[in-house]
Write a protein that holds these residues in place. Sequence first.
Motif, PDB file in Angstrom:
ATOM      1  N   THR A 222       0.837  -1.190   0.000  1.00 20.57           N
ATOM      2  CA  THR A 222       0.000   0.000   0.000  1.00 20.57           C
ATOM      3  C   THR A 222       0.876   1.246   0.000  1.00 20.57           C
ATOM      4  O   THR A 222       2.059   1.187  -0.295  1.00 20.57           O
ATOM      5  N   ARG A 223       0.304   2.354   0.379  1.00 18.72           N
ATOM      6  CA  ARG A 223       1.021   3.630   0.371  1.00 18.72           C
ATOM      7  C   ARG A 223       1.454   4.005   1.788  1.00 18.72           C
ATOM      8  O   ARG A 223       0.927   3.498   2.773  1.00 18.72           O
ATOM      9  N   GLU A 224       2.403   4.930   1.839  1.00 17.92           N
ATOM     10  CA  GLU A 224       2.810   5.484   3.128  1.00 17.92           C
ATOM     11  C   GLU A 224       1.648   6.263   3.738  1.00 17.92           C
ATOM     12  O   GLU A 224       0.772   6.746   3.030  1.00 17.92           O
ATOM     13  N   GLY A 225       1.702   6.423   5.036  1.00 13.88           N
ATOM     14  CA  GLY A 225       0.691   7.217   5.721  1.00 13.88           C
ATOM     15  C   GLY A 225      -0.343   6.339   6.392  1.00 13.88           C
ATOM     16  O   GLY A 225      -0.346   5.121   6.250  1.00 13.88           O
ATOM     17  N   THR A 226      -1.214   6.974   7.115  1.00 15.97           N
ATOM     18  CA  THR A 226      -2.244   6.258   7.851  1.00 15.97           C
ATOM     19  C   THR A 226      -3.285   5.699   6.897  1.00 15.97           C
ATOM     20  O   THR A 226      -3.821   6.413   6.062  1.00 15.97           O
ATOM     21  N   ASN A 227      -3.538   4.400   7.007  1.00 10.36           N
ATOM     22  CA  ASN A 227      -4.601   3.751   6.247  1.00 10.36           C
ATOM     23  C   ASN A 227      -4.949   2.433   6.925  1.00 10.36           C
ATOM     24  O   ASN A 227      -4.157   1.892   7.691  1.00 10.36           O
ATOM     25  N   LYS A 228      -6.139   1.936   6.661  1.00  4.37           N
ATOM     26  CA  LYS A 228      -6.638   0.729   7.326  1.00  4.37           C
ATOM     27  C   LYS A 228      -5.774  -0.490   7.032  1.00  4.37           C
ATOM     28  O   LYS A 228      -5.485  -1.285   7.926  1.00  4.37           O
ATOM     29  N   LEU A 229      -5.395  -0.652   5.794  1.00  5.61           N
ATOM     30  CA  LEU A 229      -4.664  -1.848   5.397  1.00  5.61           C
ATOM     31  C   LEU A 229      -3.329  -1.987   6.118  1.00  5.61           C
ATOM     32  O   LEU A 229      -3.012  -3.052   6.642  1.00  5.61           O
ATOM     33  N   SER A 230      -2.566  -0.913   6.193  1.00  4.18           N
ATOM     34  CA  SER A 230      -1.262  -1.014   6.860  1.00  4.18           C
ATOM     35  C   SER A 230      -1.424  -1.242   8.358  1.00  4.18           C
ATOM     36  O   SER A 230      -0.576  -1.880   8.979  1.00  4.18           O
ATOM     37  N   GLU A 231      -2.521  -0.771   8.936  1.00  6.85           N
ATOM     38  CA  GLU A 231      -2.773  -1.006  10.358  1.00  6.85           C
ATOM     39  C   GLU A 231      -3.190  -2.446  10.635  1.00  6.85           C
ATOM     40  O   GLU A 231      -2.921  -2.978  11.709  1.00  6.85           O
ATOM     41  N   MET A 232      -3.849  -3.095   9.677  1.00  8.13           N
ATOM     42  CA  MET A 232      -4.381  -4.444   9.869  1.00  8.13           C
ATOM     43  C   MET A 232      -3.387  -5.549   9.521  1.00  8.13           C
ATOM     44  O   MET A 232      -3.565  -6.694   9.924  1.00  8.13           O
ATOM     45  N   ALA A 233      -2.351  -5.230   8.766  1.00  6.83           N
ATOM     46  CA  ALA A 233      -1.434  -6.235   8.231  1.00  6.83           C
ATOM     47  C   ALA A 233      -0.396  -6.678   9.259  1.00  6.83           C
ATOM     48  O   ALA A 233      -0.026  -5.927  10.155  1.00  6.83           O
ATOM     49  N   ASP A 234       0.080  -7.906   9.091  1.00  7.34           N
ATOM     50  CA  ASP A 234       1.230  -8.367   9.861  1.00  7.34           C
ATOM     51  C   ASP A 234       2.476  -7.641   9.395  1.00  7.34           C
ATOM     52  O   ASP A 234       3.313  -7.240  10.189  1.00  7.34           O
ATOM     53  N   VAL A 235       2.589  -7.500   8.072  1.00  6.04           N
ATOM     54  CA  VAL A 235       3.694  -6.773   7.459  1.00  6.04           C
ATOM     55  C   VAL A 235       3.089  -5.884   6.380  1.00  6.04           C
ATOM     56  O   VAL A 235       2.314  -6.355   5.548  1.00  6.04           O
ATOM     57  N   ALA A 236       3.447  -4.617   6.401  1.00  2.14           N
ATOM     58  CA  ALA A 236       2.988  -3.680   5.374  1.00  2.14           C
ATOM     59  C   ALA A 236       4.193  -3.052   4.694  1.00  2.14           C
ATOM     60  O   ALA A 236       5.044  -2.485   5.356  1.00  2.14           O
ATOM     61  N   ILE A 237       4.253  -3.193   3.392  1.00  2.00           N
ATOM     62  CA  ILE A 237       5.272  -2.515   2.607  1.00  2.00           C
ATOM     63  C   ILE A 237       4.572  -1.299   2.004  1.00  2.00           C
ATOM     64  O   ILE A 237       3.644  -1.441   1.201  1.00  2.00           O
ATOM     65  N   CYS A 238       5.020  -0.142   2.441  1.00  2.00           N
ATOM     66  CA  CYS A 238       4.323   1.098   2.111  1.00  2.00           C
ATOM     67  C   CYS A 238       5.161   1.950   1.170  1.00  2.00           C
ATOM     68  O   CYS A 238       6.226   2.418   1.536  1.00  2.00           O
ATOM     69  N   ALA A 239       4.651   2.141  -0.024  1.00  2.00           N
ATOM     70  CA  ALA A 239       5.365   2.923  -1.040  1.00  2.00           C
ATOM     71  C   ALA A 239       5.099   4.405  -0.872  1.00  2.00           C
ATOM     72  O   ALA A 239       3.982   4.806  -0.536  1.00  2.00           O
TER      73      ALA A 239
END
Length: 156
Positions: free
Chosen positions: A134-151
């Motif tokens: 997903t993208r950098e910054g606050t969002n539901k997906l990055s909060e819910m993931a075990d690992v989030a790679i944020c572009a």
Amino acid sequence: MEDIISKSLKQAQDVLQAFVSNPDTVSRMRQAVDMLAAALENGNKILSCGNGGSLCGRFRRDRRPLPAMAINDAAYMTCVGNDFSFDQIFARWVEAFGRPGDVLLAISTSGNSGNVVMAVEKAREAGMKVLALTREGTNKLSEMADVAICAPTAPY
């Protein structure tokens, strides 16, 4: 026109360089690789969902096929969209095929796509791990993931 193209390419290069040189990016990618490898070593599968760009394919070389499924069957998607809702397209697939130890690769540019978020919720109920792109910054997906790679996003 050439100036606009050159400027755009320079911006993309700068954003990519910042992303690649960020130690957090490397760390999260290592976590992602470890998560996927552990699932495959244990005989589990990878499900992927997203609104574009979530098809699985060959990467760099021929290798054994991986038990990975992209949720992209048009008949299935229109059936669920028509009979339930577009937001449930990925969730119902995860509910049908997701098992404990499997990994859901969830892709959402905004990180807030309702259909992807609902799939993550079903993955959690099924005992699955979640890897988000997903993208950098606050969002539901990055909060819910075990690992989030944020572009990072490029300025326009």
